[in-house]
Write a protein that holds these residues in place. Structure first.
Motif, PDB file in Angstrom:
ATOM      1  N   GLU A 170       0.835  -1.195   0.000  1.00  0.00           N
ATOM      2  CA  GLU A 170       0.000   0.000   0.000  1.00  0.00           C
ATOM      3  C   GLU A 170       0.872   1.248   0.000  1.00  0.00           C
ATOM      4  N   ALA A 171       1.890   1.204   0.831  1.00  0.00           N
ATOM      5  CA  ALA A 171       2.787   2.361   0.936  1.00  0.00           C
ATOM      6  C   ALA A 171       3.452   2.619  -0.400  1.00  0.00           C
ATOM      7  N   ILE A 172       3.847   1.549  -1.062  1.00  0.00           N
ATOM      8  CA  ILE A 172       4.499   1.716  -2.355  1.00  0.00           C
ATOM      9  C   ILE A 172       3.533   2.369  -3.336  1.00  0.00           C
ATOM     10  N   GLU A 173       2.359   1.814  -3.356  1.00  0.00           N
ATOM     11  CA  GLU A 173       1.367   2.366  -4.271  1.00  0.00           C
ATOM     12  C   GLU A 173       1.068   3.813  -3.944  1.00  0.00           C
ATOM     13  N   TYR A 174       0.943   4.067  -2.708  1.00  0.00           N
ATOM     14  CA  TYR A 174       0.628   5.442  -2.293  1.00  0.00           C
ATOM     15  C   TYR A 174       1.755   6.383  -2.650  1.00  0.00           C
ATOM     16  N   LEU A 175       2.940   5.901  -2.493  1.00  0.00           N
ATOM     17  CA  LEU A 175       4.088   6.731  -2.830  1.00  0.00           C
ATOM     18  C   LEU A 175       4.066   7.068  -4.311  1.00  0.00           C
ATOM     19  N   LYS A 176       3.811   6.074  -5.106  1.00  0.00           N
ATOM     20  CA  LYS A 176       3.732   6.305  -6.540  1.00  0.00           C
ATOM     21  C   LYS A 176       2.628   7.314  -6.847  1.00  0.00           C
ATOM     22  N   THR A 177       1.519   7.117  -6.207  1.00  0.00           N
ATOM     23  CA  THR A 177       0.388   8.008  -6.427  1.00  0.00           C
ATOM     24  C   THR A 177       0.734   9.439  -6.055  1.00  0.00           C
ATOM     25  N   LEU A 178       1.363   9.546  -4.927  1.00  0.00           N
ATOM     26  CA  LEU A 178       1.740  10.882  -4.458  1.00  0.00           C
ATOM     27  C   LEU A 178       2.680  11.551  -5.437  1.00  0.00           C
ATOM     28  N   GLN A 179       3.635  10.770  -5.885  1.00  0.00           N
ATOM     29  CA  GLN A 179       4.583  11.334  -6.845  1.00  0.00           C
ATOM     30  C   GLN A 179       3.842  11.808  -8.085  1.00  0.00           C
ATOM     31  N   LEU A 180       2.942  10.989  -8.531  1.00  0.00           N
ATOM     32  CA  LEU A 180       2.168  11.352  -9.719  1.00  0.00           C
ATOM     33  C   LEU A 180       1.346  12.617  -9.466  1.00  0.00           C
TER      34      LEU A 180
END
Lengths: 92, 468
Positions: free
Chosen positions: B324-334
């Motif tokens: 989840e954290a990974i996905e969220y990080l990607k999302t945040l970056q985007l």
């Protein structure tokens, strides 16, 4: 070695998750800006997690900042309704 | 009675010594034999008197006994007679007697019977005996008999008891005392029972014959003495055996103790060293465990912090949490990317140069997001190519709806702005994509995926709340 031992001490399922976790941590490490983890060698997962947290916070700040600016832009009337819509969508 | 019992116990223990008591009777060499022969209370009394007289002589007897013991089990035991006789016997018969060591039990009996009688005769005698017994006991270790004689004596023992009881019966005077005395003995017999009895008959005669000679009266009543002696010997032997057992036990014990100690020394040392080693190992293990635990604690702590940072993350599982954290990080970056683009895109045209500069800056800053670079490159490429539909922003579709705060650009709309940013200069923001985007956006909130395969992500929750 220690990790192996600790892993061996645990049951099979938890071992898998342990490996998964290390794998995920490395993935997370890849997502982090390199500037945050200067050392090329193995970074302790706790540090990776810490940096992830920091990075997420910084991203949040950035998002807040950007949304603020976008709202300002939105406030400025000299833009098309389409632009405003986009900005609004971005802000939301 | 309890006292008597104690005394009795003592006596029982001291039976062996009692056997040797004859030395005490050395001054009255004959009484014992007569006593044994007659086995009457009077004799007993006589004996007792003698014994009492000799009470103080135990010290003397001790050395004798010691000597006796040291000389040889058979000889010592066979010498029921006074020291003089004994010495004579020993010296004279040593050669003849020694061979029949097994015979040893018999002779002592004679003296033993006497002792027994005396013992039974009165409590005072008991005391004396105890006294006697002590030194004798002391002598015992030296005079430890050979196992063979012991076994033989054991064989005799059963008989001894019987005879003793018989005699007790015959002597009514101290029957109760005797009973008291005798009561205890029974237990031992069973132990002795198993040993072969045959030894007695064969062996006893010889010693009887050999031993009696010195005392004239004894010789006549050889058989009687034999029986009595057997009795006595039995007792004595039993006691002796008992004592022997005791001594052997004690010796064994001491030996074992020594052994233990000896063993313990190296073992203890070994143990100590091993303990030290193990302790060291355990300490290192402990330290390791401690560090490991600390590390885990740190990780867990960070995990928790991360979990707090991730919206809508109610995953308990660490692995899924990290995902989840990974996905969220990607999302945040985007998201940051998008917003910065949006700000750039929304820059008033007159401010464009600055905006462009800023965008470039942002681009540079984003250089360390490879996937974003790629996405942007892709977007740029698509934008340039004018591919309007079917473009999937790579990371977008995977984003969880709740995690991505800002709505995605519709695939159709996304490329152009990206292209615009990537290809920085366009003076005027393209109108049509914006319109398209607006249209899409208008549709998006209601029916997210109404536009077919366009990956529209509704607005995020947390940002939304923050903003509004």
């Amino acid at each position: 070695m220690s990790s192996r031992r600790s892993r061996s001490r645990q049951s099979g399922s938890s071992r898998i998750t342990d490996e998964q976790i290390s794998d995920l941590v490395s993935k997370l490490q890849d997502l982090l800006p390199e500037a945050r983890l200067r050392s090329n060698d193995r970074v302790p997962s706790s540090r990776v997690l810490q940096e992830t947290c920091n990075y997420i916070r910084s991203l949040h700040r950035e998002v807040d900042d950007l949304s603020e600016r976008l709202s300002e832009l939105l406030a400025s009337s000299d833009m098309s309704s389409a632009q405003a819509a986009i900005i609004r969508s971005l802000l939301m | 009675m309890s006292e008597a019992g104690n005394d009795l116990a003592e006596l029982l223990w001291d039976n062996g010594p009692a056997i040797r008591r004859p030395p005490a009777a050395t001054t009255t060499p004959f009484p014992p034999f007569s006593c044994s022969v007659s086995s009457t209370p009077h004799d007993v009394f006589k004996m007792r008197g003698g014994a009492g007289a000799e009470d103080d002589d135990d010290d003397d007897t001790v050395p004798w006994l010691h000597y006796d013991g040291g000389d040889g089990d058979g000889d010592g035991d066979t010498a029921p007679l006074p020291p003089d006789y004994c010495s004579a016997l020993l010296s004279g018969f040593s050669g003849a007697v020694v061979p029949s060591t097994s015979a040893a039990p018999a002779p002592p009996p004679a003296t033993e019977s006497v002792t027994k009688q005396t013992r039974t005769s009165g409590g005072g005698g008991v005391m004396n005996f105890t006294f006697f017994s002590r030194p004798l006991q002391r002598s015992q270790p030296g005079g430890e008999t050979a196992s063979s004689s012991a076994s033989a004596s054991v064989a005799v023992e059963s008989m001894v008891v019987q005879t003793a009881t018989n005699r007790l019966r015959t002597t009514p005077l101290f029957s109760d005392h005797r009973m008291a005395w005798l009561q205890p003995p029974p237990p031992p017999p069973p132990r002795a029972a198993p040993t072969p009895a045959p030894l007695l008959p064969t062996t006893t005669p010889a010693p009887a014959a050999a031993a009696p000679p010195p005392p004239p009266p004894a010789a006549t009543t050889a058989t009687a003495t034999a029986t009595t002696s057997s009795v006595c010997s039995g007792n004595g032997d039993r006691s002796q055996l008992k004592r022997r057992d005791n001594t052997t036990q004690s010796t064994d014990w001491s030996a074992s103790q020594d052994e233990l100690d000896l063993d313990d020394e190296p073992a203890a040392a070994h143990r100590r060293s091993s303990a030290a080693r193990s302790s060291k190992r355990s300490r290192t293990a402990e330290v390791h465990n401690l560090s490991e635990r600390r590390r885990r604690d740190r990780i867990n702590e960070k995990m928790r912090a991360l979990q707090e940072l991730i919206p809508n993350c109610n995953k308990i599982d660490k692995a899924s949490m990290l995902e989840e954290a990974i996905e969220y990080l990607k999302t945040l970056q985007l998201q940051v990317q998008m917003m910065s683009m949006g700000t750039g895109m929304c820059m008033p045209p007159m401010m464009l140069p600055a905006a462009v500069a800023m965008q470039h800056l942002q681009m540079q800053q984003m250089a360390h997001f490879p996937q974003f670079g790629a996405a942007m490159g892709l977007a740029a490429g698509f934008g340039m190519a004018g591919a309007a539909a079917g473009f999937d922003m790579v990371p977008m579709p995977r984003l969880a709806a709740g995690q991505f705060p800002c709505p995605m650009f519709p695939a159709a709309a996304a490329p152009p702005p990206m292209a615009m940013f990537a290809a920085a200069p366009p003076p005027a923001p393209p109108q049509f994509p914006l319109a398209a985007a607006a249209g899409e956006q208008a549709a998006a909130p209601g029916g997210a995926d109404a536009a077919g395969d366009v990956p529209v992500v509704p607005q995020g929750h947390q940002r939304q709340t923050k903003q509004s």
